[in-house]
Design a protein around this motif. Structure first.
Motif, short mmCIF file in Angstrom:
data_model
loop_
_atom_site.label_atom_id
_atom_site.label_comp_id
_atom_site.label_asym_id
_atom_site.label_seq_id
_atom_site.Cartn_x
_atom_site.Cartn_y
_atom_site.Cartn_z
N HIS A 1 0.87 -1.17 0.00
CA HIS A 1 0.00 0.00 0.00
C HIS A 1 0.91 1.23 0.00
N PRO A 2 1.30 1.71 -1.18
CA PRO A 2 2.24 2.83 -1.22
C PRO A 2 1.70 4.11 -0.59
N SER A 3 0.39 4.25 -0.52
CA SER A 3 -0.18 5.47 0.07
C SER A 3 -0.22 5.38 1.59
N VAL A 4 0.11 4.23 2.17
CA VAL A 4 0.09 3.96 3.60
C VAL A 4 -1.34 3.95 4.14
N ASN A 5 -2.33 4.07 3.28
CA ASN A 5 -3.73 4.00 3.69
C ASN A 5 -4.15 2.54 3.64
N LEU A 6 -4.41 1.94 4.80
CA LEU A 6 -4.74 0.52 4.87
C LEU A 6 -6.24 0.26 4.77
N THR A 7 -7.03 1.30 4.53
CA THR A 7 -8.47 1.13 4.39
C THR A 7 -8.78 0.45 3.06
#
Length: 58
Positions: free
Chosen positions: A46-52
Motif C-alpha cells: 500500500h504505497p499510500s500507507v492508507n490501509l483502508t
C-alpha cells in the motif's frame, strides 16, 4: 518457490495505475510454469500507507 520454500526469483506482474491495478491470471500462471515452481507467493503493498480497503468493483 522450490521444494525447500526458497524463492526462485521475483517477477512483477502488475504495477499501480491511477486508480488501481489489474492482474492477468495467465501471466501469473505462465511465470510460475516457466520457473518450474512448486509453490507461489504473491504479495502486495500500500504505497499510500492508507490501509483502508477500497470498495469492490463488480
Amino acid at each position: 518457490m522450490n521444494h525447500a520454500h526458497k524463492a526462485l526469483g521475483i517477477y512483477e506482474i502488475s504495477s499501480v495505475g491511477i486508480t488501481g491495478t489489474v492482474l492477468n491470471f495467465r501471466l501469473i500462471v505462465t511465470a510460475t510454469l516457466k520457473a518450474n515452481e512448486t509453490s507461489l507467493m504473491m504479495i502486495h503493498n500500500h504505497p499510500s500507507v492508507n490501509l483502508t480497503a477500497s470498495e469492490a468493483i463488480l
